[in-house]
Design a protein around this motif. Sequence first.
Motif, PDB file in Angstrom:
ATOM      1  N   ASN A 101      57.573  35.445  46.168  1.00 55.32           N
ATOM      2  CA  ASN A 101      55.903  36.488  45.538  1.00 55.32           C
ATOM      3  C   ASN A 101      55.198  35.845  46.245  1.00 55.32           C
ATOM      4  O   ASN A 101      54.908  35.274  45.082  1.00 55.32           O
ATOM      5  CB  ASN A 101      56.696  37.698  44.736  1.00 55.32           C
ATOM      6  N   PRO A 102      54.335  35.646  47.296  1.00 60.27           N
ATOM      7  CA  PRO A 102      53.151  34.282  47.212  1.00 60.27           C
ATOM      8  C   PRO A 102      52.500  35.661  46.678  1.00 60.27           C
ATOM      9  O   PRO A 102      52.202  36.879  46.758  1.00 60.27           O
ATOM     10  CB  PRO A 102      53.286  34.523  48.772  1.00 60.27           C
ATOM     11  N   VAL A 103      51.062  34.779  45.817  1.00 57.80           N
ATOM     12  CA  VAL A 103      50.139  35.996  45.062  1.00 57.80           C
ATOM     13  C   VAL A 103      48.961  35.312  45.421  1.00 57.80           C
ATOM     14  O   VAL A 103      48.793  34.065  45.501  1.00 57.80           O
ATOM     15  CB  VAL A 103      50.521  36.147  44.031  1.00 57.80           C
ATOM     16  N   GLY A 104      47.991  36.980  45.461  1.00 53.97           N
ATOM     17  CA  GLY A 104      46.569  36.027  45.426  1.00 53.97           C
ATOM     18  C   GLY A 104      45.564  36.179  44.033  1.00 53.97           C
ATOM     19  O   GLY A 104      45.954  36.179  43.151  1.00 53.97           O
ATOM     20  N   LEU A 105      45.301  34.715  43.799  1.00 53.94           N
ATOM     21  CA  LEU A 105      44.364  34.357  42.929  1.00 53.94           C
ATOM     22  C   LEU A 105      43.418  34.214  42.451  1.00 53.94           C
ATOM     23  O   LEU A 105      42.274  34.231  43.975  1.00 53.94           O
ATOM     24  CB  LEU A 105      44.973  32.923  41.778  1.00 53.94           C
ATOM     25  N   GLN A 106      41.837  34.753  41.982  1.00 46.23           N
ATOM     26  CA  GLN A 106      40.758  34.702  41.857  1.00 46.23           C
ATOM     27  C   GLN A 106      40.192  33.335  40.944  1.00 46.23           C
ATOM     28  O   GLN A 106      40.899  33.243  39.535  1.00 46.23           O
ATOM     29  CB  GLN A 106      40.414  35.903  41.227  1.00 46.23           C
ATOM     30  N   VAL A 107      39.524  32.785  41.610  1.00 41.66           N
ATOM     31  CA  VAL A 107      39.398  31.887  40.731  1.00 41.66           C
ATOM     32  C   VAL A 107      38.114  30.804  41.054  1.00 41.66           C
ATOM     33  O   VAL A 107      37.553  31.490  41.205  1.00 41.66           O
ATOM     34  CB  VAL A 107      40.401  29.903  41.419  1.00 41.66           C
ATOM     35  N   GLY A 108      37.370  29.661  40.195  1.00 42.06           N
ATOM     36  CA  GLY A 108      36.169  29.202  39.921  1.00 42.06           C
ATOM     37  C   GLY A 108      36.364  28.438  40.675  1.00 42.06           C
ATOM     38  O   GLY A 108      37.457  26.959  40.711  1.00 42.06           O
ATOM     39  N   VAL A 109      35.192  28.258  42.088  1.00 41.39           N
ATOM     40  CA  VAL A 109      34.865  27.082  42.842  1.00 41.39           C
ATOM     41  C   VAL A 109      34.915  25.023  42.150  1.00 41.39           C
ATOM     42  O   VAL A 109      35.333  24.680  42.644  1.00 41.39           O
ATOM     43  CB  VAL A 109      34.562  27.138  43.635  1.00 41.39           C
ATOM     44  N   TYR A 110      34.023  25.425  41.131  1.00 41.95           N
ATOM     45  CA  TYR A 110      33.495  24.191  40.685  1.00 41.95           C
ATOM     46  C   TYR A 110      34.517  22.996  40.964  1.00 41.95           C
ATOM     47  O   TYR A 110      34.801  21.938  41.124  1.00 41.95           O
ATOM     48  CB  TYR A 110      32.982  24.553  39.679  1.00 41.95           C
ATOM     49  N   ASN A 111      35.767  23.298  40.049  1.00 37.38           N
ATOM     50  CA  ASN A 111      36.851  22.572  39.685  1.00 37.38           C
ATOM     51  C   ASN A 111      38.116  22.692  40.628  1.00 37.38           C
ATOM     52  O   ASN A 111      38.934  22.035  40.769  1.00 37.38           O
ATOM     53  CB  ASN A 111      37.300  22.328  38.768  1.00 37.38           C
ATOM     54  N   LEU A 112      37.773  23.178  42.270  1.00 40.97           N
ATOM     55  CA  LEU A 112      38.032  23.332  43.302  1.00 40.97           C
ATOM     56  C   LEU A 112      38.847  21.219  43.640  1.00 40.97           C
ATOM     57  O   LEU A 112      37.841  21.087  44.009  1.00 40.97           O
ATOM     58  CB  LEU A 112      38.255  24.233  44.248  1.00 40.97           C
ATOM     59  N   THR A 113      39.181  20.532  43.728  1.00 39.67           N
ATOM     60  CA  THR A 113      39.479  19.078  44.075  1.00 39.67           C
ATOM     61  C   THR A 113      39.557  18.788  45.873  1.00 39.67           C
ATOM     62  O   THR A 113      39.459  17.896  46.040  1.00 39.67           O
ATOM     63  CB  THR A 113      40.823  18.236  42.955  1.00 39.67           C
ATOM     64  N   TYR A 114      40.017  20.124  46.319  1.00 42.11           N
ATOM     65  CA  TYR A 114      39.811  19.569  47.967  1.00 42.11           C
ATOM     66  C   TYR A 114      39.103  20.192  48.887  1.00 42.11           C
ATOM     67  O   TYR A 114      38.640  20.129  49.364  1.00 42.11           O
ATOM     68  CB  TYR A 114      41.578  20.464  48.188  1.00 42.11           C
TER      69      TYR A 114
END
Length: 331
Positions: A101-114
Amino acid sequence: MEINFTHHQTAHCENGVVSNLMKHNGFKVSEPMVFGIGSGLLFCHIPFLKVNHAPAVTYRVMPGQIFKRFAKRTGIKIKKEKFKSPKQAKDRLDENLKKDNPVGLQVGVYNLTYFPDEYRFHFNAHNLIVYGKENDNYLISDPVMETVTTLTSKELEKVRFAKGAFAPNGHMYYPIDFPKELDINTAIVKGIKNTCRDMLAPVPIVGIKGIRYTAKLIRKWPKSKGVKVANHYLGQIVRMQEEIGTGGGGFRYIYAAFLQESSKILKNNSLAELSKEMTQIGDLWRDFALEASRIYKNRSAKTDAYNKVASQLEIIADKEEIFFKKLKKAI
């Protein structure tokens, strides 16, 4: 744990997550259709909420509202969860991945390494999909990226529990039940009515009135705040428009595509005409952003530059008021 998942790049993260999750579950729903049915289009200037030390300006509804409205209007049941501890959040994620089951996540942008460095700042309402795990690496489908990528357990934990405004607290969401067929026609009408109501709302900081309110402030900022702060505030408006979550012009283009698609489904030619009009309004938002960026980057040769961009906003507000009144009648 790797789910047979197909990544599709989209213009905006939340629309993209919902569209990709729908496609994974056998429903071909485009990004514009998700955005329009979910009544994602908005303008709101929130002077008392600061993001990056400047008043918050949003061109879309609150994070999570698009999926919530889309699901309700199409008859889908969704599950949303937040967590107190990173361990609990990780365990629930792994549990879903084991069930394919793939899931959606809400995340912060600042530490998105990609993300490129220039796009990494403190903004906690980004959305992505996790569709698998290899050893300690989570497989990531970020709709705004061209290809899939990965984050380590630690990296994912960091962005899921980012601090500040709109802190995600491990927010995870996914559909759990579907009707045999989506009632797209009724959902489109409800979505359009909601957007017209929001944009024509009699609230000073929301919709058309919010755009006019912002224009008034731009005229005042150089004297009341000083040029340095005025430039920072103006830069924030443009950043929220052009760099965060697709923004003013981009959202207008997506909405135009929604109206174009809806005109065929509902057999309503008026929507096709209004689609063209909304595209032109999107161009005006882009023109505004260009002029505003010249000011805060000290490239504007115009002495009355702040008044000029304020006037551009007022023209946009006038055109959008006419547009949404026509759209309300057309539906």
